[in-house]
Write an enzyme that holds these catalytic residues in place. Structure first.
Site, short mmCIF file in Angstrom:
data_model
loop_
_atom_site.label_atom_id
_atom_site.label_comp_id
_atom_site.label_asym_id
_atom_site.label_seq_id
_atom_site.Cartn_x
_atom_site.Cartn_y
_atom_site.Cartn_z
N HIS A 186 0.83 -1.21 0.00
CA HIS A 186 0.00 0.00 0.00
C HIS A 186 0.86 1.25 0.00
O HIS A 186 0.70 2.14 -0.85
CB HIS A 186 -0.92 -0.02 1.23
CG HIS A 186 -1.82 1.16 1.35
ND1 HIS A 186 -3.16 1.11 1.04
CD2 HIS A 186 -1.59 2.44 1.74
CE1 HIS A 186 -3.71 2.30 1.23
NE2 HIS A 186 -2.77 3.13 1.66
N GLU A 187 1.78 1.34 0.94
CA GLU A 187 2.61 2.54 1.04
C GLU A 187 3.56 2.65 -0.15
O GLU A 187 3.88 3.75 -0.61
CB GLU A 187 3.39 2.55 2.36
CG GLU A 187 2.53 2.50 3.61
CD GLU A 187 1.47 3.59 3.66
OE1 GLU A 187 1.65 4.65 3.03
OE2 GLU A 187 0.45 3.39 4.34
N HIS A 189 1.76 4.43 -2.87
CA HIS A 189 1.85 5.88 -2.71
C HIS A 189 3.19 6.40 -3.22
O HIS A 189 3.26 7.44 -3.90
CB HIS A 189 1.69 6.26 -1.24
CG HIS A 189 0.29 6.28 -0.73
ND1 HIS A 189 -0.72 6.94 -1.39
CD2 HIS A 189 -0.27 5.74 0.39
CE1 HIS A 189 -1.85 6.80 -0.69
NE2 HIS A 189 -1.60 6.09 0.37
N HIS A 242 3.40 6.71 -6.90
CA HIS A 242 2.67 7.88 -7.38
C HIS A 242 3.61 9.09 -7.42
O HIS A 242 3.54 9.91 -8.36
CB HIS A 242 1.48 8.15 -6.46
CG HIS A 242 0.37 8.90 -7.09
ND1 HIS A 242 -0.80 9.19 -6.43
CD2 HIS A 242 0.21 9.44 -8.32
CE1 HIS A 242 -1.62 9.87 -7.24
NE2 HIS A 242 -1.01 10.03 -8.38
#
Length: 682
Positions: free
Chosen positions: A473-474, A477, A480
């Site tokens: 998940h991180e 990020h 991105h």
């Protein structure tokens, strides 16, 4: 004290202009912030007083390029406050925050500057701007309006005072929760108290006690110790003790109590929204989101509850029935029982548990497998670089390279809990991507911060399945930020609306439930054998165990957030009674009087998710729908990944997220893919 030169120069003179964490002390931050704020205001005044007619370049772009030093100082300070806070830093947070708030108000409430911005905005039809330039212009105008630029002088002064107070309260809220969490420990000296807890967790608890110069075992509220204790400890009374401690962070009627701070925060936000002409704070915040209005948010949450609550109730009954059969007596399942009996039921039903899978997710192997996934999808590689300065010896640094060898970014990874570090997991952008006036591309610096189980004397750090999910998940990020390809820093990477920002992170979690990824990611840390196919299948089958409950839990948090931020009058009631009523529609487990979640709900009271927590569920709809494209084409399909990179990851906020998503997907998202993935619908 004179501001330190190292904090106020354009170039740090370090590898890739990375932050020289070792060059300055806490005492330097305050003068550095003050000097950087003064310089920003000088830059802004020069823009406002420009004798040439207002134009996009000399006003909008000039403003976008201004304040780089203040952004640098503030981002470094507040990042370090989250990862290595000490008493001095916590004391400094208030005056540093005051400087930032005052400087921000001085800029946004500058009437000469706003007049130029409006002049450019009013002539936008004749400017023939690119989509990214048009977005920057709209965002700039909206930001000034949202920060009181359209208000009368008296109202502006009121706005200035309220926003300054709000900034101070957010700092205090965070400091209070950190103090409470750091002070909480469950110290066990009788080995019988450890019944049911896996040996690896007991070893970690013994290490914690040793680090605190104590004998026995210490369990804290950090996730690597708290979560397995709640899952495995046979002693129900001890589980209740630790649960109550966790649910009373910021709610102990002491100097760290957050209830009055919550009341004041929501009152200020309500007043600010109404000063700006909105009924409530949610309406003010949501106008620039994908959802647009509170009504749209509630529509999504209601649809999710309608679909998921029946499944969640059935799941609760199944766990309660299992608990009663296990104990051979009547037992009313309480929140401190949920993880314990759920884990046992999952093990019995799917022949899989955290302790069965943990040996297959060694941290080093997990890290390399996630890097390999990024390589297969986007062609990028990660090369460790030990020459980059770090803020703690445990932090690891990597250079990200594109398929053609081009430098993309610097990535910091901080794995383990320690005193002074906030709990949870997050990604921070230490430097966003941008292009300067000459067109040079300044690549980003991103940091992934987690709190995984530390290695011990006998074994390396081993992750649970959910910790592996958190890592993915991180990392999403971070991708991105890493793959950003825009012109303006304020539109780069994760600088997107809250209900879109979780799409790149949450879509990465999907690979964890794919056999092809598990085959390359999971390897026994001792035998180096790949995870057995049977265990893989059991993991996939169990991945949506209690999915209805998990959905209702998240919807409950979102309902609580929306309730706080749709208030229209000052709040003078009971925080706990308000919380219980707000989340009642999604509640599955019995309410425990005397406990409170809001007092530690940093996402909405000190983070950036006020009236935005629903964004996790909104983005789940997006990520399930988007991953269905990968599923149809192949989970490593290069063409699909290239489209996702081009249309989502690289674009930041340069265009509307609705447009970007439709460009990738070819249509608007639907809720169906999420319900099918969660096993709610077929």
């Amino acid at each position: 004290m004179t501001a330190p030169t190292s904090l106020l120069t354009e170039d740090f003179r370090t590898p890739f202009d990375t932050i020289p964490f070792d060059r300055w002390s806490n005492a330097q931050y305050l003068p550095a912030a003050a000097e950087a704020a003064r310089r920003w205001e000088d830059e802004v005044n020069a823009i406002a007083d420009n004798p040439h007619p207002p134009a996009f370049e000399n006003t909008i772009v000039a403003l976008e390029r201004s304040g780089k030093l203040l952004k640098k100082v503030s981002s470094i300070f507040f990042f370090l406050l989250g990862v290595r806070a000490d008493d001095e830093m916590m004391r400094l947070a208030q005056p540093v925050s005051d400087i930032l708030s005052e400087s921000r108000n001085n800029v946004y409430l500058n009437p000469r500057l706003f007049a130029r911005i409006k002049a450019v905005y009013n002539s936008r039809a004749s400017l023939h701007l690119s989509p990214e330039d048009a977005t920057l212009l709209q965002n700039t105008c909206d930001a000034f309006a949202d920060n009181g630029a359209n208000l009368a002088p008296e109202a502006q002064e009121r706005f200035r005072r309220l926003s300054a107070e709000l900034s101070r309260l957010a700092i205090t809220f965070d400091n209070n929760t950190l103090k409470d969490k750091n002070s909480c420990e469950l110290h066990l000296v009788d080995k019988k108290s450890l019944s049911g807890i896996p040996e690896s967790i007991c070893e970690a608890a013994a290490e914690e006690a040793k680090n605190r110069n104590k004998t026995g075992w210490i369990f804290t509220l950090s996730e690597p110790l708290y979560r397995p204790f709640m899952q495995y400890a046979d002693d129900r009374q001890l589980r209740e003790t630790l649960y109550r401690a966790r649910l009373n962070v910021g709610n102990n009627n002491n100097e760290s109590d957050n209830k009055d701070i919550i009341r004041r925060i929501v009152d200020i936000r309500t007043e600010i929204a109404q000063l700006l002409g909105y009924e409530n704070y949610a309406a003010c915040v949501l106008k620039n989101s994908m959802a647009k209005t509170p009504e749209q948010v509630y529509r999504l949450l209601d649809r999710l509850l309608e679909a998921c609550r029946p499944a969640a109730v059935d799941e609760y009954r199944a766990v309660q029935r299992f608990a009663r059969e296990t104990e051979k007596r009547e037992i009313n399942l309480m929140p401190w029982d949920w993880s314990y009996y759920s884990e046992k039921l999952k093990t019995a039903g799917f022949d899989v548990s955290d302790e069965m899978t943990r040996p297959y997710f060694e941290l080093e192997k997990a890290t390399q497998s996630i890097f390999r996934l990024a390589n297969r999808l986007y062609g990028i590689t990660f090369r460790e670089n030990t020459c980059i300065p770090v803020y703690h010896p445990e932090v690891r640094t990597y250079e990200a390279l594109d398929a053609d060898g081009r430098h993309l970014a610097i990535l910091y990874i901080d794995f383990f809990p320690r005193p002074g570090k906030q709990s949870g997991a997050w990604m921070s952008s230490l430097r966003a991507q941008r292009r300067d006036d000459g067109g040079a591309d300044h690549r980003p610096h991103a940091a992934i911060v987690m709190n995984f189980t530390r290695p011990t004397a006998t074994r390396p750090s081993l992750l649970t399945f959910d910790e592996m999910r958190t890592f993915l998940h991180e990392f999403g990020h971070a991708l991105h930020d890493i793959l950003s390809d825009v012109s303006y820093e304020s539109l780069a990477g994760t600088n997107v609306v809250r209900d879109f920002v979780e799409l790149p992170s949450q879509i990465m979690e999907n690979w964890l439930e794919e056999e092809a990824f598990l085959d390359m990611a999971a390897e026994h840390f001792l035998t180096r054998e790949k995870i057995p196919p049977r265990l893989v299948q059991n993991l996939i089958r169990a991945s949506r165990f209690n999915a209805g409950y998990a959905c209702c839990r998240q919807v409950g948090f979102a309902l609580l957030d929306m309730a706080w931020h749709t208030l229209r009058t000052p709040f003078d009631g009971s925080v706990s009674e308000f919380e219980e009523k707000a989340a009642a529609a999604a509640a599955i487990l019995p309410h425990v009087p005397g406990t409170l979640f809001s007092s530690d709900f940093g996402h909405i009271f000190s983070g950036g998710y006020a009236a935005g927590y629903y964004g996790y569920k909104w983005a789940e709809v997006l990520d399930a729908d988007a991953f269905s494209v990968f599923k149809a084409a192949g989970i490593f399909d290069a063409e699909t990944a290239a489209s996702f990179r081009l249309n989502i990851l690289s674009k930041g906020a340069s265009e509307s997220p609705d447009i970007l998503y439709r460009r990738f997907r070819g249509q608007d998202p639907t809720i169906r893919a999420l319900l099918v993935r969660d096993g709610i619908k077929r």
